[in-house]
Design an enzyme around this catalytic site. Structure first.
Site, PDB file in Angstrom:
ATOM      1  N   ALA A  51       0.862  -1.332  -0.118  1.00 42.56           N
ATOM      2  CA  ALA A  51      -0.062  -0.244   0.134  1.00 42.56           C
ATOM      3  C   ALA A  51       1.034   1.121  -0.053  1.00 42.56           C
ATOM      4  O   ALA A  51       1.766   1.666   0.936  1.00 42.56           O
ATOM      5  CB  ALA A  51      -0.940   0.000   1.404  1.00 42.56           C
ATOM      6  N   CYS A  52       0.994   2.121  -1.024  1.00 42.47           N
ATOM      7  CA  CYS A  52       1.453   3.242  -1.137  1.00 42.47           C
ATOM      8  C   CYS A  52       0.594   4.375  -0.716  1.00 42.47           C
ATOM      9  O   CYS A  52      -0.621   4.468  -0.458  1.00 42.47           O
ATOM     10  CB  CYS A  52       2.134   3.605  -2.492  1.00 42.47           C
ATOM     11  SG  CYS A  52       0.706   4.004  -3.860  1.00 42.47           S
ATOM     12  N   THR A  53       1.275   5.620  -0.507  1.00 38.05           N
ATOM     13  CA  THR A  53       0.344   6.843  -0.077  1.00 38.05           C
ATOM     14  C   THR A  53      -1.052   7.071  -1.059  1.00 38.05           C
ATOM     15  O   THR A  53      -1.933   7.454  -0.465  1.00 38.05           O
ATOM     16  CB  THR A  53       1.177   7.856   0.139  1.00 38.05           C
ATOM     17  OG1 THR A  53       1.917   8.442  -0.915  1.00 38.05           O
ATOM     18  CG2 THR A  53       2.029   7.888   1.269  1.00 38.05           C
TER      19      THR A  53
END
Length: 105
Positions: free
Chosen positions: A8-10
């Site tokens: 999960a990235c920003t």
């Protein structure tokens, strides 16, 4: 070795899916199986099952944000890295996991 991962990235878009593909490729090159759950802007995809987690030797948390369901991994060997590590150095990450966790225990 059996691996599972949460990525999960920003922003939950590009890096999430790039990291997923890089982890899969690097794991397969080293002879491991891996299942990767993504948590992005469209929600959770490829959600890890309790069986996936139970069979996993190591959990990779390649995340830049708080993810949901982390209690599922209590008692498991976990390695936490930012997504950019999975994107830029997935091969080195998997090699590190081999060295740290694949000692025949």
């Amino acid at each position: 070795m059996r691996l599972v991962a949460v990525v999960a990235c920003t922003s939950g878009i590009a890096h999430t899916y790039i990291a997923k593909e890089k982890l899969i490729s690097a794991s397969e090159k080293r002879g491991h199986t891996i299942k990767v759950e993504t948590q992005g802007t469209i929600g959770v995809e490829n959600e890890l099952t309790s069986d996936d987690i139970k069979k996993a030797d190591v959990v990779i948390m390649a995340t830049d944000i708080q993810t949901t369901g982390n209690e599922r991994f209590d008692g498991k060997k976990i390695i936490k890295v930012p997504t950019n590590v999975a994107v830029k150095a997935a091969g080195q990450l998997i090699k590190k996991i081999d060295n740290e966790f694949n000692k025949g225990d």
